[in-house]
Design an enzyme around this catalytic site. Sequence first.
Site, PDB file in Angstrom:
ATOM      1  N   ALA A  26       0.870  -1.177   0.000  1.00 46.18           N
ATOM      2  CA  ALA A  26       0.000   0.000   0.000  1.00 46.18           C
ATOM      3  C   ALA A  26       0.908   1.228   0.000  1.00 46.18           C
ATOM      4  CB  ALA A  26      -0.872  -0.021   1.250  1.00 46.18           C
ATOM      5  N   GLY A  74       0.863  -5.015   0.928  1.00 41.37           N
ATOM      6  CA  GLY A  74      -0.317  -5.112   0.064  1.00 41.37           C
ATOM      7  C   GLY A  74      -0.008  -5.730  -1.288  1.00 41.37           C
ATOM      8  N   GLU A 132      -0.194  -9.341  -0.654  1.00 41.02           N
ATOM      9  CA  GLU A 132      -1.610  -9.662  -0.416  1.00 41.02           C
ATOM     10  C   GLU A 132      -2.406  -9.664  -1.727  1.00 41.02           C
ATOM     11  OE1 GLU A 132      -1.624  -6.495   2.557  1.00 41.02           O
ATOM     12  OE2 GLU A 132      -2.522  -7.922   3.954  1.00 41.02           O
ATOM     13  N   GLU A 141       4.748  -5.013   7.221  1.00 33.30           N
ATOM     14  CA  GLU A 141       3.974  -3.950   7.886  1.00 33.30           C
ATOM     15  C   GLU A 141       4.400  -3.715   9.325  1.00 33.30           C
ATOM     16  OE1 GLU A 141       2.716  -6.383   5.998  1.00 33.30           O
ATOM     17  OE2 GLU A 141       1.161  -5.591   4.666  1.00 33.30           O
TER      18      GLU A 141
HETATM   19  N1  CAA Z   1       4.607   3.297  -0.509  1.00 36.32           N
HETATM   20  C1  CAA Z   1       5.001   4.484  -1.030  1.00 36.32           C
HETATM   21  N2  CAA Z   1       6.151   4.653  -1.695  1.00 36.32           N
HETATM   22  C2  CAA Z   1       6.945   3.575  -1.838  1.00 36.32           C
HETATM   23  C3  CAA Z   1       6.612   2.317  -1.324  1.00 36.32           C
HETATM   24  C4  CAA Z   1       5.371   2.193  -0.628  1.00 36.32           C
HETATM   25  N3  CAA Z   1       4.942   1.037  -0.134  1.00 36.32           N
HETATM   26  N4  CAA Z   1       7.601   1.455  -1.608  1.00 36.32           N
HETATM   27  C5  CAA Z   1       8.530   2.133  -2.307  1.00 36.32           C
HETATM   28  N5  CAA Z   1       8.143   3.428  -2.428  1.00 36.32           N
HETATM   29  C6  CAA Z   1       8.845   4.510  -3.086  1.00 36.32           C
HETATM   30  C7  CAA Z   1      10.011   5.013  -2.241  1.00 36.32           C
HETATM   31  O1  CAA Z   1       9.570   5.923  -1.244  1.00 36.32           O
HETATM   32  C8  CAA Z   1      10.872   5.654  -3.276  1.00 36.32           C
HETATM   33  O2  CAA Z   1      10.318   6.908  -3.607  1.00 36.32           O
HETATM   34  P1  CAA Z   1      11.292   8.235  -3.724  1.00 36.32           P
HETATM   35  O3  CAA Z   1      12.197   7.925  -4.892  1.00 36.32           O
HETATM   36  O4  CAA Z   1      10.324   9.332  -3.979  1.00 36.32           O
HETATM   37  O5  CAA Z   1      12.040   8.323  -2.448  1.00 36.32           O
HETATM   38  C9  CAA Z   1      10.683   4.758  -4.508  1.00 36.32           C
HETATM   39  O6  CAA Z   1       9.471   4.036  -4.275  1.00 36.32           O
HETATM   40  C10 CAA Z   1      11.804   3.738  -4.663  1.00 36.32           C
HETATM   41  O7  CAA Z   1      11.928   3.016  -3.447  1.00 36.32           O
HETATM   42  P2  CAA Z   1      13.318   2.837  -2.656  1.00 36.32           P
HETATM   43  O8  CAA Z   1      14.221   3.991  -2.916  1.00 36.32           O
HETATM   44  O9  CAA Z   1      13.015   2.524  -1.236  1.00 36.32           O
HETATM   45  O10 CAA Z   1      13.896   1.543  -3.421  1.00 36.32           O
HETATM   46  P3  CAA Z   1      14.861   0.409  -2.842  1.00 36.32           P
HETATM   47  O11 CAA Z   1      15.230  -0.436  -4.017  1.00 36.32           O
HETATM   48  O12 CAA Z   1      15.926   0.993  -1.990  1.00 36.32           O
HETATM   49  O13 CAA Z   1      13.913  -0.461  -1.841  1.00 36.32           O
HETATM   50  C11 CAA Z   1      11.865  -1.614  -1.179  1.00 36.32           C
HETATM   51  C12 CAA Z   1      12.790  -1.155  -2.347  1.00 36.32           C
HETATM   52  C13 CAA Z   1      12.621  -2.671  -0.336  1.00 36.32           C
HETATM   53  C14 CAA Z   1      10.640  -2.220  -1.807  1.00 36.32           C
HETATM   54  C15 CAA Z   1      11.538  -0.405  -0.280  1.00 36.32           C
HETATM   55  O14 CAA Z   1      11.042   0.648  -1.108  1.00 36.32           O
HETATM   56  C16 CAA Z   1      10.504  -0.683   0.764  1.00 36.32           C
HETATM   57  O15 CAA Z   1      10.819  -1.239   1.801  1.00 36.32           O
HETATM   58  N6  CAA Z   1       9.224  -0.278   0.515  1.00 36.32           N
HETATM   59  C17 CAA Z   1       8.166  -0.398   1.499  1.00 36.32           C
HETATM   60  C18 CAA Z   1       7.699  -1.833   1.671  1.00 36.32           C
HETATM   61  C19 CAA Z   1       6.614  -1.901   2.715  1.00 36.32           C
HETATM   62  O16 CAA Z   1       6.816  -1.608   3.891  1.00 36.32           O
HETATM   63  N7  CAA Z   1       5.402  -2.316   2.287  1.00 36.32           N
HETATM   64  C20 CAA Z   1       4.250  -2.447   3.161  1.00 36.32           C
HETATM   65  C21 CAA Z   1       3.360  -1.245   3.009  1.00 36.32           C
HETATM   66  S1  CAA Z   1       2.035  -1.216   4.202  1.00 36.32           S
HETATM   67  C22 CAA Z   1       0.815  -2.200   3.511  1.00 36.32           C
HETATM   68  O17 CAA Z   1       0.953  -2.730   2.428  1.00 36.32           O
HETATM   69  C23 CAA Z   1      -0.463  -2.314   4.334  1.00 36.32           C
HETATM   70  C24 CAA Z   1      -1.418  -3.349   3.849  1.00 36.32           C
HETATM   71  O18 CAA Z   1      -1.336  -4.530   4.213  1.00 36.32           O
HETATM   72  C25 CAA Z   1      -2.533  -3.000   2.953  1.00 36.32           C
END
Ligand code: CAA
Length: 258
Positions: free
Chosen positions: A65, A109, A112, A132
């Site tokens: 998400a 998400g 999921e 999460e």
């Molecule tokens: N939401 C919003 N933006 C996201 C995102 C997310 N889930 N995942 C990645 N991005 C964005 C980053 O903020 C970044 O944006 P900027 O360039 O503007 O800074 C861009 O995508 C590239 O990401 P990274 O620079 O972090 O890339 P990376 O290769 O270093 O890492 C990653 C990749 C491991 C996927 C890392 O981005 C990450 O950990 N993302 C979040 C994963 C996460 O926690 N997901 C769970 C979300 S909560 C959820 O999903 C609730 C539910 O159950 C419904």
Amino acid sequence: MAYEHIIAEKRGRVGLITLNRPKAMNALCSQLIDELGNALDTFEADTEVGAIVLTGSEKAFAAGADIKEMESKDFNEVYATDFITGTWEKAANCRKPVIAAVAGYALGGGCELAMMCDFIIAGENAKFGQPEITIGTIPGAGGTQRLTRAVGKAKAMEMCLTGRIMCAEEAERSGLVTRIVPVDELVENAIETADKIAKLSMPVVMMAKESVNKAFETTLKEGVMFERRVFHSTFALEDRKEGMAAFAEKRSPNFQNK
Ligand code: CAA
């Protein structure tokens, strides 16, 4: 509806939806989820589409998400709007088969959403996880339930409690994905599989899907009875007659979807 964050196209009888928000690793913002729901509804209603493939990029199926969008929400808002329910669940509620073709990150998400599909084909670089907990929340689109059913309590519990990411090999070994293919062959492989399904009898395919899904919702006895009655009802279809006649006559069946 014009799409900004997804691409929807038809490949013969297969509806192909590509999540396309590369700057945010295909993070599932509300606009993307609305577009996805619209594309799924459109393919569901299209009698020329027999199966759907949902994919992302080689780097990310979806990184979850959209955290930046969720950050400012409070309890009153998510509860009042029933955040997730209805909008996200379209993939799970499709009657036509939906195959997830997952390369790169399928986190939160994203994992999921992949698990809402009927099965997952993984690229060699696929990474699955429910991180999460590391951002102070828990899975909210079925992760604690579908991951547990797919890989069992031990791995699901560890992944949900620590945010550990599972690689493609472990995902295949654990039953989360049906098979692993090279990343550059992933989408074509999923389309080929979807095309095989799309050429079968649509009502029978839908009945088979409904019957397998019943296994997650009921007792064995009730599930077997459900299957038995659905099996009986295939005998009301012209396609069942055609399928068996074609076998006896050593020819390919010509299904009419009725
Ligand atoms: N939401 C919003 N933006 C996201 C995102 C997310 N889930 N995942 C990645 N991005 C964005 C980053 O903020 C970044 O944006 P900027 O360039 O503007 O800074 C861009 O995508 C590239 O990401 P990274 O620079 O972090 O890339 P990376 O290769 O270093 O890492 C990653 C990749 C491991 C996927 C890392 O981005 C990450 O950990 N993302 C979040 C994963 C996460 O926690 N997901 C769970 C979300 S909560 C959820 O999903 C609730 C539910 O159950 C419904």
